[in-house]
Design an enzyme around this catalytic site. Structure first.
Site, PDB file in Angstrom:
ATOM      1  N   ARG A  46       0.857  -1.179   0.000  1.00 49.39           N
ATOM      2  CA  ARG A  46       0.000   0.000   0.000  1.00 49.39           C
ATOM      3  C   ARG A  46       0.902   1.240   0.000  1.00 49.39           C
ATOM      4  NH1 ARG A  46      -1.859  -3.618   3.859  1.00 49.39           N
ATOM      5  NH2 ARG A  46      -3.933  -4.504   3.449  1.00 49.39           N
ATOM      6  N   HIS A  74      -3.129   2.647  -5.860  1.00 51.60           N
ATOM      7  CA  HIS A  74      -3.471   1.330  -5.319  1.00 51.60           C
ATOM      8  C   HIS A  74      -3.521   0.269  -6.413  1.00 51.60           C
ATOM      9  CE1 HIS A  74      -4.595  -0.788  -1.700  1.00 51.60           C
ATOM     10  NE2 HIS A  74      -5.563  -1.405  -2.339  1.00 51.60           N
ATOM     11  N   HIS A 107      -2.619  -9.591   3.542  1.00 50.13           N
ATOM     12  CA  HIS A 107      -4.054  -9.774   3.762  1.00 50.13           C
ATOM     13  C   HIS A 107      -4.285 -10.599   5.022  1.00 50.13           C
ATOM     14  CE1 HIS A 107      -5.044  -9.190  -0.776  1.00 50.13           C
ATOM     15  NE2 HIS A 107      -5.067  -8.049  -0.123  1.00 50.13           N
ATOM     16  N   TYR A 163      -8.078 -12.123  -6.565  1.00 52.00           N
ATOM     17  CA  TYR A 163      -7.110 -12.040  -7.654  1.00 52.00           C
ATOM     18  C   TYR A 163      -7.132 -13.315  -8.500  1.00 52.00           C
ATOM     19  CZ  TYR A 163      -5.422  -7.949  -5.211  1.00 52.00           C
ATOM     20  OH  TYR A 163      -5.352  -6.723  -4.613  1.00 52.00           O
ATOM     21  N   ARG A 181      -0.561  -2.097  -6.595  1.00 50.39           N
ATOM     22  CA  ARG A 181      -0.644  -3.258  -5.688  1.00 50.39           C
ATOM     23  C   ARG A 181      -1.454  -4.375  -6.341  1.00 50.39           C
ATOM     24  NH1 ARG A 181      -0.810  -4.859  -0.131  1.00 50.39           N
ATOM     25  NH2 ARG A 181      -2.831  -5.569   0.628  1.00 50.39           N
ATOM     26  N   LYS A 234      -1.500  -2.965   8.250  1.00 49.49           N
ATOM     27  CA  LYS A 234      -2.682  -2.616   9.042  1.00 49.49           C
ATOM     28  C   LYS A 234      -2.689  -3.358  10.371  1.00 49.49           C
ATOM     29  CE  LYS A 234      -5.908  -1.500   5.272  1.00 49.49           C
ATOM     30  NZ  LYS A 234      -7.195  -1.875   4.654  1.00 49.49           N
TER      31      LYS A 234
END
Length: 311
Positions: free
Chosen positions: A159, A252, A278, A287, A255, A185
């Site tokens: 990110r 983004h 993730h 994906y 990514r 995150k």
């Protein structure tokens, strides 16, 4: 009091002080600047709609507020609902509300959409518009910084906010085993292999030109004494480079492009999940679905060519 709350709501608004306390607690809990800014905007909009004391907050005004957002996308409505829900939960925890009115409000369902990866050729155009991988010696340092910053986002599938927050200490540039430690995150940390030799060479050139041995990797000032480049500044610069290249790509999408390239190359879902940071494979599975969609497009194109040949 937060100056934006004071300016847009006024200090005497019944919810102003509570919103300010809530945002302060969010900051103390480690919420990102981006999250706090988004929540502040959403909650100011809600407070402008509901001008009563916090103790009067019930499900009815929240439903009315959400009903006014019907024209927005499900994702936007879900985010605004989440802001109000977080604030209400905070109020209950601090004995400012007897019960949480959000318990009576249905959640907003967001249909899953496939990520939109940037085409490799388009990403290459924008990066080339910044500078070459073999930059001139007189190239300004901030221009070289930008090339390395955005290429880091691309080759790591990171990110943009994660890349802006990198420190020199996060790099491990031992020959043939180069890695970078990325802070994601929720306080998560992942180590990403730097397996593109051309990129690693450019990164080392940037460090040598900048003379950095510690501290923020991408600094706001070109004299190397500033703090980390902000996401907003990076986003603005990226848009200017896209305009120069005649390409429309959101940061983004770099990514997404990286993840899609890995899936297309046969890398496992779990490996891609770990590289992107993730929390679950469910997100990464999108994906793989995208890969199926690419395959479907190729198959349809082949069938059309066959049908034209038959006629």
């Amino acid at each position: 009091m937060d100056p934006v709350i004071a300016e847009q709501l006024g200090r005497t608004h019944p919810l102003a002080r509570h919103l300010d306390d809530f945002l302060t607690d969010l900051a103390n809990a480690g919420a990102s600047v981006h999250t706090r800014r988004a929540y502040r905007g959403d909650l100011i909009a809600f407070a402008a709609h509901h001008g009563e004391d916090l103790a009067e907050l019930t499900a009815a005004p929240i439903r009315a507020f959400l009903a006014e957002l019907a024209d927005l996308s499900p994702a936007s409505r879900k985010r605004k609902r989440a802001a109000v829900a977080s604030f209400a939960k905070w109020a209950v925890r601090h004995d400012l509300l007897d019960a949480n009115p959000m318990d009576r409000i249905d959640t907003v369902k967001v249909p899953k959409s496939l990520p939109r990866p940037a085409a490799a050729a388009d990403a290459a155009k924008v990066l080339a518009a910044i500078c070459s991988r073999r930059p001139r010696k007189d190239l300004p340092l901030d221009r070289l910084r930008d090339r390395v910053l955005f290429e880091t986002a691309y080759v790591c599938g990171a990110r943009a906010s994660e890349v802006c927050g990198l420190y020199v200490e996060d790099l491990d540039l031992r020959l043939d085993d180069e890695h970078v430690r990325i802070h994601g995150k929720g306080g998560s940390v992942r180590t990403v292999l730097l397996d593109d030799r051309g990129y690693v060479t450019l990164l080392k050139l940037y460090l040598a030109r900048a003379g950095y041995s510690a501290g923020p990797l991408f600094r706001a000032s070109i004299n190397g004494r500033g703090g980390p480049l902000s996401y907003d500044a990076a986003h603005h610069r990226w848009q200017s480079y896209c305009a120069a290249a005649g390409v429309e790509i959101d940061i983004h999408q770099l990514r997404h492009a990286h993840a899609t390239e890995l899936i297309n190359a046969g890398v496992s879902i779990e490996a891609v999940r770990r590289r992107l940071g993730h929390a679950s494979t469910e997100t990464t599975q999108l994906y793989a679905l995208l890969d199926d969609k690419v395959a479907d497009t190729e198959i349809r194109a082949a069938r059309r060519r066959r049908d034209r040949a038959a006629h």
